[in-house]
Design an enzyme around this catalytic site. Structure first.
Site, PDB file in Angstrom:
ATOM      1  N   GLU A   1       0.639  -1.163   0.001  1.00 50.87           N
ATOM      2  CA  GLU A   1       0.070  -0.121  -0.029  1.00 50.87           C
ATOM      3  C   GLU A   1       0.815   1.260  -0.089  1.00 50.87           C
ATOM      4  O   GLU A   1       2.049   1.227   0.340  1.00 50.87           O
ATOM      5  CB  GLU A   1      -0.978  -0.012   1.321  1.00 50.87           C
ATOM      6  CG  GLU A   1      -1.978  -0.993   1.241  1.00 50.87           C
ATOM      7  CD  GLU A   1      -2.465  -0.966   2.655  1.00 50.87           C
ATOM      8  OE1 GLU A   1      -3.435  -1.798   2.927  1.00 50.87           O
ATOM      9  OE2 GLU A   1      -2.467   0.281   3.316  1.00 50.87           O
TER      10      GLU A   1
ATOM     11  N   CYS B   1       4.703  -7.581   7.867  1.00 48.76           N
ATOM     12  CA  CYS B   1       5.797  -7.132   8.987  1.00 48.76           C
ATOM     13  C   CYS B   1       5.947  -8.073   9.913  1.00 48.76           C
ATOM     14  O   CYS B   1       4.906  -8.997  10.103  1.00 48.76           O
ATOM     15  CB  CYS B   1       5.164  -5.994   9.809  1.00 48.76           C
ATOM     16  SG  CYS B   1       6.143  -5.022  11.125  1.00 48.76           S
TER      17      CYS B   1
ATOM     18  N   CYS C   1       3.151   8.721   1.849  1.00 49.62           N
ATOM     19  CA  CYS C   1       3.594   7.281   2.906  1.00 49.62           C
ATOM     20  C   CYS C   1       3.719   6.169   2.397  1.00 49.62           C
ATOM     21  O   CYS C   1       2.626   5.477   1.748  1.00 49.62           O
ATOM     22  CB  CYS C   1       2.129   7.294   3.731  1.00 49.62           C
ATOM     23  SG  CYS C   1       2.420   6.250   5.231  1.00 49.62           S
TER      24      CYS C   1
ATOM     25  N   CYS D   1      -2.687   2.176   8.116  1.00 47.78           N
ATOM     26  CA  CYS D   1      -1.688   0.989   7.443  1.00 47.78           C
ATOM     27  C   CYS D   1      -2.088  -0.437   7.343  1.00 47.78           C
ATOM     28  O   CYS D   1      -2.566  -0.836   8.393  1.00 47.78           O
ATOM     29  CB  CYS D   1      -0.455   1.045   8.720  1.00 47.78           C
ATOM     30  SG  CYS D   1       0.791  -0.116   8.670  1.00 47.78           S
TER      31      CYS D   1
ATOM     32  N   CYS E   1       2.530  -5.912  16.111  1.00 49.59           N
ATOM     33  CA  CYS E   1       1.711  -4.958  17.048  1.00 49.59           C
ATOM     34  C   CYS E   1       0.229  -5.302  17.007  1.00 49.59           C
ATOM     35  O   CYS E   1      -0.392  -5.631  15.891  1.00 49.59           O
ATOM     36  CB  CYS E   1       1.903  -3.684  16.653  1.00 49.59           C
ATOM     37  SG  CYS E   1       3.617  -2.928  16.565  1.00 49.59           S
TER      38      CYS E   1
ATOM     39  N   CYS F   1      -2.431  -3.225  14.746  1.00 49.49           N
ATOM     40  CA  CYS F   1      -2.141  -3.152  13.517  1.00 49.49           C
ATOM     41  C   CYS F   1      -2.524  -4.157  12.493  1.00 49.49           C
ATOM     42  O   CYS F   1      -2.482  -5.275  12.622  1.00 49.49           O
ATOM     43  CB  CYS F   1      -0.446  -3.045  13.365  1.00 49.49           C
ATOM     44  SG  CYS F   1      -0.134  -2.660  11.592  1.00 49.49           S
TER      45      CYS F   1
HETATM   46  S1  SF4 Z   1       2.657  -0.900  13.534  1.00 51.35           S
HETATM   47 FE1  SF4 Z   1       2.301  -2.779  12.233  1.00 51.35          FE
HETATM   48  S2  SF4 Z   1       3.668  -2.190  10.440  1.00 51.35           S
HETATM   49 FE2  SF4 Z   1       4.336  -1.043  12.154  1.00 51.35          FE
HETATM   50  S3  SF4 Z   1       5.802  -2.225  13.421  1.00 51.35           S
HETATM   51 FE3  SF4 Z   1       3.988  -2.624  14.072  1.00 51.35          FE
HETATM   52  S4  SF4 Z   1       3.299  -4.556  13.032  1.00 51.35           S
HETATM   53 FE4  SF4 Z   1       4.688  -3.675  11.771  1.00 51.35          FE
END
Ligand code: SF4
Length: 400
Positions: A135, A155, A148, A376, A159, A162
């Site tokens: 994206e 990833c 962005c 995100c 998190c 996210c």
């Molecule tokens: S917020 Fe999402 S993209 Fe950013 S480091 Fe954490 S898991 Fe990865």
């Protein structure tokens, strides 16, 4: 919930191992372009021209018996957004053919573009040459266009708030794949991009060498020439990488996703906090501010009943007081099956007032592109529940 957290722990352990192996692996394309007799890279594969700095293009073209100004021409064509080597019309046909035999232009393909009816924010779903999707978001601010970009496919950091974390990690993006997000968005907008935030899918500092090379590419005066001060690199707090960045003498803005005033709350939100404590992160950030002489931004996603009490605000204020920093309060994004809900505006304003009372400059992030899943990983997640790049196309088709 228990099962989910065990799963996250396993994922985190695997991720930590991968992070360590990435630390020791030099993965910059620049180190791979040592040319052999066939003028392909050391793997015998054709080279993606998008990944090369002018000095590397010079090496490539001089190896083909060309003068060095040809490298400038090729670099300028790339940054003008050509999609094919044949569009580099100031190169002879013979040279274009020779170039095509050793190199290619690894352009992104726009597979979906959503435009917000509320504020004009544009969200792109780009397909990479290997079929994976990422994206990129284009936003209009008073000071111009800001893009962005993503730094990885998926990833590893896990998190819990996210949308990018759920679909797993696939691979790092190359410098050229990051550059082409900026070029493609700018070409589509028909205007110059003034600012870049590397805050899309992925943890930029987990793809350190490629991100650094991207910064050099995008800053190059013969290319997009975007000043380092107009570029923000985010991180969830990879302490060794922050310290390494502090020695690079590149005056980008460092943005650290803190999201909690203490380690016990942070551990609920971000598995990486088991590896790096808040104190260690703040110590590294202080070194960064001294070395680079720029303030650090701390991102704080405000989550109802988790990290939004006045005690939390006072605790955070105590930790950051006196630091060269800025706090950005973010209403946490709703993600499907997400366990967190955002705090109301009044709570966020009270939180902000506590920080400001302690002399810490604080803003509440303006939300853009709310109607197009602009946060995100949300669009990618809406079309991909698989890490197999061949299957997302089916998901896109079934939505249409
Ligand atoms: S917020 Fe999402 S993209 Fe950013 S480091 Fe954490 S898991 Fe990865």
């Amino acid at each position: 919930m228990e099962g989910k957290s065990n799963l996250n722990e396993n994922r985190m352990n695997q991720n930590e191992n991968r992070i360590q192996s990435n630390d020791s692996k030099i993965n910059s394309i620049g180190n791979e372009i040592a040319l052999d007799d066939n003028r392909t890279n050391s793997n015998g594969r054709r080279i993606n021209l998008m990944d090369l700095l002018p000095e590397e293009l010079k090496e490539l073209l001089e190896g083909m018996g060309q003068q060095k100004y040809r490298a400038t021409q090729v670099f300028q064509w790339i940054n003008k957004g050509v999609t094919d080597i044949d569009q580099m019309t100031n190169l002879s046909k013979a040279l274009r053919e020779e170039l095509k035999s050793v190199a290619y232009l690894g352009k992104l393909k726009t597979v979906r573009k959503l435009v917000s009816k509320i504020d004009g924010t544009v969200k792109y779903l780009f397909q990479l040459p290997d079929g994976n999707v990422i994206e990129c978001v284009l936003m209009e601010y008073r000071h111009g266009l800001s893009v962005c970009i993503s730094s990885q496919v998926g990833c590893k950091m896990g998190c819990r708030f996210c949308a990018s974390a759920g679909a797993g990690f696939v691979r790092n993006l190359t410098p050229g794949e990051m550059l082409d997000q900026v070029i493609s968005a700018g070409t589509d907008a028909g205007r110059r991009i003034g600012n870049i935030v590397i805050m899309g899918i992925g943890e930029p500092l987990d793809n350190y060498d490629n991100v650094l090379k991207f910064l050099r590419l995008v800053n190059h005066p013969q290319g997009l020439n975007i000043g380092y001060r107009h570029i923000t690199v985010s991180t969830c707090g990879l302490v060794p990488a922050i310290l390494r960045l502090a020695k690079e003498n590149i005056p980008i803005t460092l943005s650290v996703s803190l999201h909690a005033p203490n380690d016990s709350i942070r551990e609920r939100l971000m598995p990486i906090s088991r590896k790096y404590s808040i104190d260690k992160i703040l110590e590294a950030c202080k070194i960064y501010t001294v070395e680079i002489k720029r303030r650090v931004t701390f991102e704080y996603a405000v989550i109802s009943g988790v990290n939004d009490s006045m005690d939390n605000a006072w605790e955070l204020a105590g930790k950051l007081k006196g630091m060269l920093c800025h706090v950005n309060l973010i209403p946490v994004n709703h993600i499907e099956d997400g366990e967190f809900t955002r705090s109301d505006r009044q709570t966020m304003e009270r939180f902000k007032a506590v920080l400001e009372g302690a002399g810490i400059e604080t803003t509440i992030r303006r939300e853009l592109g709310q109607d197009i899943s602009a946060a995100c990983g949300q669009l990618r997640r809406s079309v991909i529940t698989y890490t197999d790049p061949r299957r997302w196309e089916d998901a896109v088709r079934s939505e249409e």
